[in-house]
Design an enzyme around this catalytic site. Structure first.
Site, PDB file in Angstrom:
ATOM      1  N   ASP A  96      -2.977   2.365  -6.109  1.00 53.54           N
ATOM      2  CA  ASP A  96      -1.881   2.411  -5.126  1.00 53.54           C
ATOM      3  C   ASP A  96      -1.806   1.172  -4.227  1.00 53.54           C
ATOM      4  O   ASP A  96      -1.258   1.244  -3.143  1.00 53.54           O
ATOM      5  CB  ASP A  96      -2.016   3.670  -4.256  1.00 53.54           C
ATOM      6  CG  ASP A  96      -3.261   3.640  -3.380  1.00 53.54           C
ATOM      7  OD1 ASP A  96      -4.170   2.860  -3.667  1.00 53.54           O
ATOM      8  OD2 ASP A  96      -3.308   4.415  -2.414  1.00 53.54           O
ATOM      9  N   GLU A  97      -2.372   0.074  -4.666  1.00 54.90           N
ATOM     10  CA  GLU A  97      -2.429  -1.129  -3.828  1.00 54.90           C
ATOM     11  C   GLU A  97      -2.296  -2.383  -4.652  1.00 54.90           C
ATOM     12  O   GLU A  97      -2.861  -2.471  -5.743  1.00 54.90           O
ATOM     13  CB  GLU A  97      -3.806  -1.208  -3.160  1.00 54.90           C
ATOM     14  CG  GLU A  97      -3.850  -0.831  -1.720  1.00 54.90           C
ATOM     15  CD  GLU A  97      -5.250  -1.035  -1.194  1.00 54.90           C
ATOM     16  OE1 GLU A  97      -5.671  -2.185  -1.108  1.00 54.90           O
ATOM     17  OE2 GLU A  97      -5.914  -0.024  -0.909  1.00 54.90           O
ATOM     18  N   ASP A 117       0.858  -1.176   0.000  1.00 52.38           N
ATOM     19  CA  ASP A 117       0.000   0.000   0.000  1.00 52.38           C
ATOM     20  C   ASP A 117       0.900   1.234   0.000  1.00 52.38           C
ATOM     21  O   ASP A 117       1.651   1.450   0.939  1.00 52.38           O
ATOM     22  CB  ASP A 117      -0.867  -0.054   1.275  1.00 52.38           C
ATOM     23  CG  ASP A 117      -2.024   0.916   1.216  1.00 52.38           C
ATOM     24  OD1 ASP A 117      -2.001   1.805   0.357  1.00 52.38           O
ATOM     25  OD2 ASP A 117      -2.941   0.765   2.048  1.00 52.38           O
TER      26      ASP A 117
END
Length: 391
Positions: free
Chosen positions: A100-101, A4
């Site tokens: 973003d993960e 993350d």
DNA sequence: TCTGGGGTCCTAGGACCC
DNA sequence: TCTGGGGTCCTAGGACCC
């Protein structure tokens, strides 16, 4: 393993603008306009500002030197692509959850790279060296634990939870960390005195189902016991494309609704055509003054991706309601229900009929026809289409 | 305080079919 | 007058996530 990125949008802006480093920074809506905070820097979080907070509230809390920026999604998407590529160097099984993960399957990587901690450090270093950003990493026996582990220490964290530590890791944490306990269902459990995961775990499956419904109750029961899938999937095909916008002031002019639907149809149609999709469900979304939200959808007999057709359907849906004149806050439009393989097969059979009907049934003609169909649908599907005709 | 935008998934009723 | 059970599709609303 779950990765993350820390304050992703804000960190990219601070990386690219050294003058913003060390300052509160907000990426999101324009101050003074309607909207929320998308992401903010850790300097801004010290003032209690969070993602999804109304921008007006953020402005009230933050000092004058705060930097406010609109998101540059294209740029963030490019950085995201670089990160995912770097992660593929660690394990080929990368599941991108959002910009973003990502989840990585690292089972079986120990012999190649080393123990979990070494793999976690490697992930962080390829991201830092590759794009100059920090990430928080969580490693656990399943997706839930890995995800919660990456949340556990931020920013720049690395948390490893072994199988025999799962319950001790979960128990003291607030029940709101469980997936699916949001603004509505978390208070249901809090009202009966539950605070932590351990509290939830003390409830029977039956009791949880009674409070949350069969499916949600079962899921929460499993999570509280640390049970979740350990699979990392390939990125799945998207199921819908949509575009929506909130007006700075509520509007009443139906011409503006019309223009907005027109714009949204162009945006959605463009993406659909780029991705080679045609959808058979068109959905219109209207939010009135006071946040009252409605959707109207229609299933078409023929899937479409043209701006004109999408707009026409949406405009008809809007006009078929007694909506004209009410102050409108938001207008949106979406397309879904992609042409299935069966529908494609039927369609190609129709095309085949259409073409063959126009020509003399000479063998040569037939071959040309098959070529024409295969140019459009691919060789494999033409065979399928021909076989289908014989049935 | 006043609530973005892009998504996924679930629920629930009614239609329709077998 | 009373009317099963199951499956699937369509539609609307809403919870939730990032």
């Amino acid at each position: 393993m779950h990765i993350d990125l820390d304050a992703f949008f804000a960190s990219i802006e601070q990386r690219d603008h050294p003058e913003y480093q060390g300052r509160p920074l907000v990426v999101g809506a324009k101050p003074g306009k309607r909207g929320v905070v998308a992401t903010c820097s850790y300097e801004a979080r010290r003032y209690g500002v969070r993602s999804a907070m109304p921008i007006s509230e953020a402005v009230r809390r933050l000092p004058p030197e705060t930097v406010y920026l609109r998101p540059s999604m294209t740029r963030y998407g490019e950085v995201s692509r670089q990160i995912m590529q770097a992660l593929e160097g660690i394990s080929p099984a990368v599941e991108k959850v959002s910009v973003d993960e990502a989840f990585l399957d690292i089972s079986g990587m120990q012999r190649l790279i080393g123990p979990p901690e070494v793999i976690g450090r490697r992930a962080k270093s390829v991201i830092l060296e590759g794009v100059g950003l920090t990430a928080s990493v969580g490693i656990g026996p399943n997706r839930l634990i890995a995800k919660l582990a990456s949340d556990f220490r931020k920013p720049d964290g690395l948390t490893i939870v072994l199988a025999d530590q799962v319950q001790a890791f979960l128990d003291p944490q607030p029940l709101t960390i469980l997936r699916g306990l949001g603004a509505k269902s978390a208070p249901v459990l809090q009202r009966i005195g539950l605070r932590t995961v351990a509290d939830v775990r003390r409830l029977s499956l039956l009791e949880l189902r009674r409070h949350l419904g069969d499916l949600a109750g079962t899921k929460i029961h499993e999570q509280a016991h640390g049970i979740a899938s350990d699979r990392v999937h390939l990125d799945s095909e998207r199921k819908s494309i949509s575009k929506e916008t909130t007006f700075n002031e509520d509007i009443t002019d139906p011409e503006i609704v019309r223009d907005t639907l027109h714009w949204a149809a162009q945006e959605v149609g463009y993406i659909a055509r780029q991705e080679g999709r045609r959808g058979s469900i068109v959905t219109v979304k209207i939010r009135f003054q006071g946040f009252e939200t409605h959707t109207r959808s229609r299933t078409l007999t023929t899937p479409t991706s043209t701006d004109k057709e999408i707009f026409q359907q949406a405009w008809e849906l809007y006009q078929s309601e007694q909506w004209v004149g009410r102050p409108v806050r938001l207008v949106g439009l979406g397309v879904s229900g992609w042409a299935s393989d069966a529908a494609k097969a039927a369609e190609q059979a129709d095309l085949f009929d259409e073409i063959t009907a126009d020509h003399a049934p000479k063998q040569e003609r037939l071959y040309q026809t098959m070529d024409a169909v295969s140019d459009k649908f691919g060789r494999k599907s033409v065979r399928f289409g021909v076989r289908r005709r014989k049935e």
